[in-house]
Design an enzyme around this catalytic site. Structure first.
Site, short mmCIF file in Angstrom:
data_model
loop_
_atom_site.label_atom_id
_atom_site.label_comp_id
_atom_site.label_asym_id
_atom_site.label_seq_id
_atom_site.Cartn_x
_atom_site.Cartn_y
_atom_site.Cartn_z
N LYS A 11 0.83 -1.57 0.14
CA LYS A 11 0.07 -0.08 0.06
C LYS A 11 0.79 1.34 0.07
CE LYS A 11 -4.21 -2.65 2.54
NZ LYS A 11 -4.67 -2.13 3.56
N TYR A 51 -12.91 -1.40 -2.95
CA TYR A 51 -12.95 -1.37 -1.73
C TYR A 51 -14.77 -1.36 -1.29
CZ TYR A 51 -8.50 -1.65 -0.33
OH TYR A 51 -7.13 -1.87 -0.15
N PHE A 59 -14.95 4.36 7.95
CA PHE A 59 -13.48 4.60 7.27
C PHE A 59 -13.68 4.90 6.53
CE2 PHE A 59 -13.41 -0.01 8.80
CZ PHE A 59 -13.26 -0.01 7.44
N ARG A 87 -1.98 -14.76 4.24
CA ARG A 87 -2.91 -13.72 5.62
C ARG A 87 -1.88 -14.32 6.51
NH1 ARG A 87 -7.34 -11.20 4.08
NH2 ARG A 87 -8.65 -11.27 6.69
N THR A 93 -5.04 -7.24 10.73
CA THR A 93 -5.17 -5.85 10.04
C THR A 93 -4.91 -5.08 10.98
OG1 THR A 93 -7.30 -7.02 9.35
CG2 THR A 93 -7.78 -4.74 9.32
N ARG A 104 3.12 -6.55 8.97
CA ARG A 104 2.26 -5.88 9.59
C ARG A 104 3.16 -5.49 11.11
NH1 ARG A 104 -3.29 -7.92 7.64
NH2 ARG A 104 -3.83 -6.11 4.98
N ASN A 114 -2.38 0.33 6.97
CA ASN A 114 -1.60 -1.17 7.08
C ASN A 114 -0.22 -2.20 6.45
OD1 ASN A 114 -2.87 -2.45 5.50
ND2 ASN A 114 -4.63 -3.59 7.15
N HIS A 117 -2.33 -5.40 1.42
CA HIS A 117 -2.56 -5.77 1.01
C HIS A 117 -3.09 -7.55 0.97
CE1 HIS A 117 -7.34 -6.81 0.25
NE2 HIS A 117 -7.06 -7.77 -0.87
N GLU A 128 -10.27 -9.79 -7.69
CA GLU A 128 -9.14 -8.42 -7.40
C GLU A 128 -7.89 -8.65 -8.02
OE1 GLU A 128 -10.39 -8.68 -2.65
OE2 GLU A 128 -7.82 -9.33 -2.83
P1 CMP Z 1 -7.53 -4.47 3.98
O1 CMP Z 1 -7.78 -5.72 4.99
O2 CMP Z 1 -6.47 -4.96 3.49
O3 CMP Z 1 -8.69 -3.89 3.67
C1 CMP Z 1 -9.58 -3.41 4.43
C2 CMP Z 1 -8.49 -2.18 4.97
O4 CMP Z 1 -10.35 -1.01 5.90
C3 CMP Z 1 -8.27 -2.57 5.38
O5 CMP Z 1 -6.80 -2.98 5.73
C4 CMP Z 1 -7.21 -0.93 6.06
O6 CMP Z 1 -6.45 -0.35 5.71
C5 CMP Z 1 -8.73 -0.36 6.40
N1 CMP Z 1 -9.60 0.14 7.78
C6 CMP Z 1 -10.09 -1.73 7.99
N2 CMP Z 1 -10.22 -1.43 9.03
C7 CMP Z 1 -10.06 -0.68 9.32
C8 CMP Z 1 -11.12 0.71 10.70
N3 CMP Z 1 -11.53 0.35 11.47
N4 CMP Z 1 -10.21 2.04 10.63
C9 CMP Z 1 -9.88 2.36 9.57
N5 CMP Z 1 -9.56 1.19 8.60
C10 CMP Z 1 -9.94 0.62 8.64
#
Ligand code: CMP
Length: 139
Positions: A11, A51, A59, A87, A93, A104, A114, A117, A128
């Site tokens: 990212k 997304y 968010f 994963r 996450t 991460r 984070n 992905h 994707e």
């Molecule tokens: P990812 O799981 O790759 O895809 C969805 C993204 O949304 C996640 O990574 C984060 O970058 C973002 N994300 C997920 N949960 C939250 C949260 N609670 N607050 C802010 N960003 C989030």
């Protein structure tokens, strides 16, 4: 049936901080073969589509801004049990909850920024990967 392929993005935060090489090294050392890869930048429309599942989440606007603010590395990866193993390699996450040694834990700043992905299912890996790559770009 498992396809043994997953889709990843390094990212904008990971690219900005110069972590492309270190993260790709870790991915290769963990046994993933790169099937397709490119440096690219998502448009707002791209991020809103990619997304879309999160569009009602509070968010979502920040997520779209974050994912479009600079280049990403998009890649399709191949390995036995690719989705689950990738994963595990990237960790939770929220980097605060990610296991030691995961991508991460090493490179992510926060739950929103984070670093990386990883697709959450074989079905989404295919969707994707097809979003970012044509058939001609896959090896
Ligand atoms: P990812 O799981 O790759 O895809 C969805 C993204 O949304 C996640 O990574 C984060 O970058 C973002 N994300 C997920 N949960 C939250 C949260 N609670 N607050 C802010 N960003 C989030």
């Amino acid at each position: 049936m498992a396809t043994n392929r997953t889709f990843t993005m390094l990212k904008p935060d990971a690219v900005e901080k110069g972590h492309i090489g270190a993260i790709l090294e870790k991915i290769s050392a963990s046994g993933f073969r790169i099937v397709a890869m490119k440096l690219t930048q998502m448009t707002v429309a791209d991020a809103e589509t990619f997304y879309a599942i999160h569009k009602e989440r509070p968010f979502f606007p920040d997520l779209v801004q974050y994912m479009t603010r600079g280049p990403i590395v998009a890649a399709i990866l191949e390995k036995d049990n690719a989705v689950e193993d990738f994963r595990t390699l990237i960790g939770a996450t929220n980097p605060e909850d990610a296991a030691e040694g995961t991508i991460r834990k090493l490179y992510a700043e926060s739950i929103s920024e984070n670093a990386v992905h990883g697709s959450d299912s074989d079905e989404n890996a295919a969707i994707e990967g097809a979003f970012h790559f044509s058939g001609r770009e896959k090896f």
